[in-house]
Structure formats: structure tokens, C-alpha cells
Design an enzyme around this catalytic site. Sequence first.
Site, PDB file in Angstrom:
ATOM      1  CG  HIS A 149     -10.747   8.890   0.859  1.00  0.00           C
ATOM      2  ND1 HIS A 149     -11.844   8.129   0.526  1.00  0.00           N
ATOM      3  CD2 HIS A 149      -9.854   8.039   1.445  1.00  0.00           C
ATOM      4  CE1 HIS A 149     -11.628   6.863   0.903  1.00  0.00           C
ATOM      5  NE2 HIS A 149     -10.445   6.790   1.478  1.00  0.00           N
ATOM      6  CG  LEU A 163     -11.973   4.678  -2.886  1.00  0.00           C
ATOM      7  CD1 LEU A 163     -10.872   5.709  -2.800  1.00  0.00           C
ATOM      8  CD2 LEU A 163     -12.220   4.055  -1.526  1.00  0.00           C
ATOM      9  NE  ARG A 214      -4.982   6.563   0.489  1.00  0.00           N
ATOM     10  CZ  ARG A 214      -5.936   5.919   1.142  1.00  0.00           C
ATOM     11  NH1 ARG A 214      -6.673   6.552   2.029  1.00  0.00           N
ATOM     12  NH2 ARG A 214      -6.154   4.646   0.918  1.00  0.00           N
ATOM     13  CD  GLU A 230      -2.867   4.131  -1.095  1.00  0.00           C
ATOM     14  OE1 GLU A 230      -3.456   5.219  -0.982  1.00  0.00           O
ATOM     15  OE2 GLU A 230      -2.062   3.709  -0.269  1.00  0.00           O
ATOM     16  CG  PHE A 264      -2.377   0.040   0.888  1.00  0.00           C
ATOM     17  CD1 PHE A 264      -2.967  -1.001   0.208  1.00  0.00           C
ATOM     18  CD2 PHE A 264      -3.161   1.136   1.227  1.00  0.00           C
ATOM     19  CE1 PHE A 264      -4.321  -0.959  -0.124  1.00  0.00           C
ATOM     20  CE2 PHE A 264      -4.507   1.182   0.905  1.00  0.00           C
ATOM     21  CZ  PHE A 264      -5.093   0.139   0.225  1.00  0.00           C
ATOM     22  CD  GLN A 312      -5.816  10.341   2.956  1.00  0.00           C
ATOM     23  OE1 GLN A 312      -6.541   9.417   3.263  1.00  0.00           O
ATOM     24  NE2 GLN A 312      -4.536  10.357   3.234  1.00  0.00           N
ATOM     25  NE  ARG A 333      -7.302   7.522   6.544  1.00  0.00           N
ATOM     26  CZ  ARG A 333      -7.496   6.569   5.629  1.00  0.00           C
ATOM     27  NH1 ARG A 333      -6.844   5.428   5.700  1.00  0.00           N
ATOM     28  NH2 ARG A 333      -8.328   6.765   4.632  1.00  0.00           N
ATOM     29  CG  HIS A 362      -8.208   7.850  -2.482  1.00  0.00           C
ATOM     30  ND1 HIS A 362      -7.789   7.370  -3.694  1.00  0.00           N
ATOM     31  CD2 HIS A 362      -8.045   6.834  -1.594  1.00  0.00           C
ATOM     32  CE1 HIS A 362      -7.390   6.109  -3.540  1.00  0.00           C
ATOM     33  NE2 HIS A 362      -7.538   5.767  -2.283  1.00  0.00           N
TER      34      HIS A 362
END
Lengths: 253, 585
Positions: free
Chosen positions: B356, B243, B288, B246, B117, B231, B391, B233
Site C-alpha cells: 500500500h 483498497l 497495519r 481501515e 483509526f 506497508q 505508518r 494494508h
Amino acid sequence: MTDNRLAARQIELEILRYDPEKDQEPHFERYSVPCINEWCVLDALNHLKDSIDPTLAYRWSCHMQVCGSCGMMINGEPKLACKAMLRDYPDAVIRIEPLAHFPVERDLVSVADDFMDKLKRVKPYLIPGKVRVPTEGEYKQTPAQLKRYRQFAMCINCMLCYAACPEYGLQPKFIGPAAISLAHRYNQDSRDGGRDERQEEIATNEGVWECTFVGACSEVCPKHVDPAAALQQVKVASTVDWYLEHFMSWVKK
Amino acid sequence: METIQTDVAIIGAGGAGLRAAIALAQESPKLRIALISKVYPMRSHTCAAEGGAAGVIKDNDSFEQHFHDTVGGGDWLCDQDAVDYHIHEAPKELMQLEHWGCPWNREDNGSVAVRPFGGMKIERTWFAADKSGFHILHTLFQTSLQFPQIQRYDEYFATDLLVDDGRCQGFTAIEMKSGSMRRFKAGAVIIAGGGASRMFPFNTNGAIKTGDGMAMAYRAGAPLKDMEFVQYHPTGLPNTGTLLTEACRGEGGVLLNKDNYRFLQDYGMGPETPKGQPVLKTMELGPRDRVSQAIWGEMQKGRAVDTPWGKCVWLDLRHLGEKKINERLPFVRDICISYLAMDPVHEMIPIVPVVHYMMGGIHTDTKAATSLPGLFAAGECACVSINGANRLGSNSLVEILVFGRRAALSAAEYVAAAKPGNEAALVAQADASQARIDELFARSSGTESIAGLRKEMHETMGDGAGIYRTQEGLAKTSAKLAELRRRYQNIKLHDKSRVYNTDLLTALELGNMLDCAEAVAVSGRERKESRGAHQRLDFTARDDDKYLRHSMAYFNGLEPPRIDYRDVVITTSPPGVRDYSGEKK
């Protein structure tokens, strides 16, 4: 990328309205809603609520086919409004009603209590066969063992299968496709040992034996859970149980 | 008004609320638990999380690595004692979920599989295809059904906390099917109400994520922390904002500009890695904030792709092949086909960054306690500060578990020592809460429309509080939100029925969003530096001397919030440089 995805389109939404505080019975109201071709029915409803009639009640949240809130009858078929794309509805009129076979709370909002009760009854949680504690690490489960139940774990509890099921319409005691599929999901899980407890609920006349295998549940399932297959597998397994018990009692189950 | 008496009441039945309820039921079995949600638990937005949950389990990984990835990823605004607790509890919680039946993906030998990730040096994300949040939520919900002491109140909309003697002792909530208000009288309250990204025009969030829990705590005097950190995304669909996980990039998808060039290498995330062989913590596996900012950069340079939905860049998954896409990213494929009528097996997918997640939220300490005694918070609505200024993907699905349970333990401990409250004072507050709703119904003079104010809020948040910000833009947005909050006092309800009145509920949600939005804009206006997701065109550098601190927004009635600051907890990792340039030194 030039195409007609963003083309404007006027759609007549014919929507069942019912407010128990003022209506004796439900009635249809018709709204002319300016839409865009790539929208889903939920987008049209949201546009209607924001710009035309703020009193319309319906459930929705994720707009991505996973929260299961926006199940409703669209042209007579149970659908998620966020998955019913306008491009698949070429006619000028779309008729929208709350999910069939459930009481109406208000407008497109149906009463979900019966489904929630049935879900709980089938014990849809892991009842471990051989108990391990988390500090001993994971239960080993091969990809093949995972595959045996994963499909049945995809149920988003949207209740479309209950709205499609003719048996549930006739016999509301029927535990129904989604709840039985979830029971089967745990029965098929290599970590589980709770099948006997669940069979008391699902291998009964209110359980699988109520099902006449029409298969409508699997046709409408937006997540390809195939509840009909789950019900059929439960029937076969409980038939085997019955024979083992009655004719081959010397064989250990 | 009917009173419901309980020991611990939980507002929100998503991942954090359910985990808290189960922890109370298992670890304090004599307590009565009330679990309140404005939706049925399985509708909660936890279900939309796709990628997975990070926890150290493999031999090549270590707690130190997870710690450093998280703290660096958060641009050193994380509280390191909270991160330390988080990473050590993470594998225990994920293992507990495995024991409750979560269908994690597996290795051939039957052990749990992990995937790479963004921003992580070692692959440590536990996953269930691309429906990880869905499976976590349903596993928790189904597990919770076996505990009779968890009394659920589905489709109850919480409105106001009841605070007397300086401590939270319950709240009021509307039973949606009847419209009647109930008073929940509780020894302790846990808020697990989720985020507030619906304040932005373009976001990945479900309709329900309107900051109700944050706003309720804020109005009751608990400060909101680090609200300016929002955040984006990097990979959302350009028309719906849906979405695309990721994991698309974790599995080897690449980002391309209009010249089919992998532009991330121009933004400090190079050198280029072989296509389809992702290298951890570099290129498409950058964090991100950096990836979203790079996409914005391409748009500014005229190197974005023009599409019917505006400027985008490409996400290319085609080289992964149909089999891998179906096995690892089936939901992504479904979503692209539904909403774009495009199949990622055969076509590149246009994507844009989309709001996001809120890093900020109700300030809590490492024990999930807010600054208001008797009130605890966990999940996206809370800010325990493991996420800092940005995050890392797959930390939040763990946060809801770790701090959901932590809030439960703290609440149970608190309840054991709680004194009885002043009944008359609490009843008076509940009656005042009812009176506010009644006034809304009775009001005939209202002129402002709910949808109209919401649209103006969306416009000003998009204009001034987006991916890159300026003093002028944030000041303008702050002033606009102050105006909208005043005009909100004059809204008009069209629906006067008490039964399942969504006109009323959207009005209450709008009020909550406006309160939270003002905290975002004003906190952002006052933070004159660039850090993580808060990027200022007029203050482009991180300024540790002035701003290695959490901003704390205090509710101030109809006036803008008062902003104060609080030191960041640093234990072992002094602020350093965030490096996503792979092996290049």
C-alpha cells in the site's frame, strides 16, 4: 464460492486508432483479447497493451473509479473503463472510442484543454461570505447544510457528462454539466459568499440557458452527481434573481 | 530545447505538490511557480485515499497522545523532532482545508467530526465519508486555480534533475502531447512525486505510482532512506488489490478466519472486544503491520478461507447495517459490488493484505530539505521520518499538507539567496538527457520487452521482499534486480511516434521502479532484525543496539546501492514495547 467469475472468455476489441504523426484520419483496429469474465474493460486494454500491441495509447491510473482518467466511449456510451465490467457486455465484440465531443490527441486520449479552461472559469473554490481565519476554528456546518452540496462535490472531472451532452456537441461554448455543477456546489455551501461572481459565468447563454434539459449528463455520471439537477436549480435561482431585479427592485436580494 | 524559467518548480501535483504551490503563492506571492505533473492534478493518487487525516482537535485528545501513537506505531524508527512538528501543524492544516471548503463530516452541532483509526489511542481522524483523499485533492486543486502565479504544466513527464555546482537547478521534462523535451530552469525544485508501490505485483496503488521522483533524486545523488519499510494494508480485494479503507474496521467491521473466529486475539491484539463496538488500539484497531502479519499467520496455520482468488480471511461488515454502510462507507460498498460482485451489506468480503505505501523515500530533514542543496521533497516520495517502520493510517494525508507547505517555505527561503548557475553546464546536461531519449527511439538492436521485465521485477519483489523476509530471499531478489537493471539497458521501444507515447513513458517508469526496487531489496537484506513492516524470519527480534538507525541507500550506477546508516532522532520517547492488548495488563 464456485461460479464463472474466473471463466476465460475471448473478446474482440474494436478500437479507434489515430496517430497524428502518420494517420490522415482515425480508423478502427480489431484485436482478439483473451479475457477473464470478472475483468473490467480496462483490464482487457491493459492485457492488450502488455501482450499484443504496446503502441496503444490511453489514460488510466487508479483502477478504482475515483481518479477519472479512463473515460472513453464503450459501445457508444461514455464510461469509465475501470467501471465497465465485462459481465455487462455479453456480446463477442466491444467497440472502444475516445470520449465524444473532444478532439482526439492520439488513439483513446482526448484533448482536455477546453474542460480544464471551463472548470477554472466558474471559480470552483470557496469565496468566503464572512471571513474567518483558521485560528478562529472551523466554520460551523451542520450535517443538513453539508448535505445540500455534498452530492455536487463528488464530481471526479471524468468528462463523461460532456461526452453525453448533446448541447455541448452542438455548441462547444456551453460551459457544460460538470463545471456548472461545481459552481453550484460552492454556491450551495453555507460557508460561501461567491454566488454573484459565479453567476456572471454560469447564469448566461453559454451557461445554464444553453442547457435543454435532456438529462443525459446525470444518466452517465459514474458518481451520481446528478448535474442535471444542479443545472435546473441554477436556472430556477437565476430566474428568481431576474424577477427580483426587474419587478421587485425594492426587495433586497 | 525550449527553456522554461521559473523560481520554484514542483514535480508532482498531488496533495503535497498542490499544497506546496498554494503555500508559495500565498506566502511568497512574488515568486513564479511551475507545477509539473505527468497527469492532470486531479488524477493524482491522493484521490484514492479513503479513511481520513489525523489531527488533534477534540478536548479528550492531546498532542502527547498523537506523538506516542505515531512513534510507537513506527516501532521507534520515527525521528521524534519531525513527529513533533507534524502533530503540531496537523490541526492547523486540516483547519485550513476546512476554510478552503473541504466537505469534512460534521457533528450535529456543526463542528468537525472525527473517527477512530488503527493504532490510535483516541479517535482523531478527520474524514469526508470514505473519500477523504479525493476531497482533499479536489479542494486543493480547486483552491489552486485562483492563483495566477501557479503556472501548471499538466502531462509533462520529468526525466532528469539538472545538478551543477553541487546544487539542483532544474530538470528536464517531456511534454507528452508533442514528445518534445523542455528544460525547466529553477532556483529550487520540490519533488512531490508520490510512492513506488507499483514495483510489487499486488498493490493498492494507481498505475502512476512508479517512484519517478524518488528515482530522479536518487540518481542525482540524494540518498533514499529506510526503503525496506513497505506497508501492507490488511484489507485489499483479493483479485484487484483494491483498497478497502481501515475505516471499515474503525466503524466496527471485524476480521474472521474460516471458522468465523476473530483471530487477532491470538496475535497479541486481544482480548476480544464486542462486535460492532470497536475499542481503540486493540483487536481490529491494531496497527497495519501487526494486522497484516496476523493474516499471514492464519494462512500459514491453514485457517484461511479458500476462495477462487486464493487464500483470504473475511471482513464482516454486515452487523453495521445498510444505513451506516451507505452513510460512512458508500465507496467500499460500490467497490465490492463492482469488482467482486458481492455486497458487504449481505455478505462477508474476502480480503488479503496488499502492498500500500512506502515508508521510505528521499531523505529530508525536518525542513523538507534533501541532502542536495536546492532540492526539497514532501509526501510519500520523501522520508522525513514521521512514519518510521510502520505508518499509522491517517498520518499520510496530513503529512502531504504539513510537509508540502514546509517544503514551500524552505524553497522560498533558499531561492532568495540562490546564485545564478552555469548556463553552459546545465544546457549540456539537458542535451544529454534528450540524447538518452533519442537513443531509445533510434535503437534497433533492443531485445528486452518492457512488460516482460516488469513481470520479472514483480515476481522477484513478491517472492523475496514480501510481508515476511529472509536473508536468502532478499539476497536472491537483490541479485535478480541487479540483473534486471542491466538487461533494462537493452529494452526495445515498439512505439516510435512522439505524440503521447505511452510505450516510452512506461519504459521510463520501469527504469525508475527498478532503481527504487533495488534500494528496497538491498536495504532489507542489510537490516538483520525485525521492526515494524520489515519482518525477518531469520532475525525475529528488534535489535536496537545495531539497527535503531535509518538505512541510507546511495545510487551507485549499475552496481547495487551503497548502504550507510544514520541515527534516529530521539527526544522524549525511548524505545519501548508496542502494546496493542487493550486494557489487559
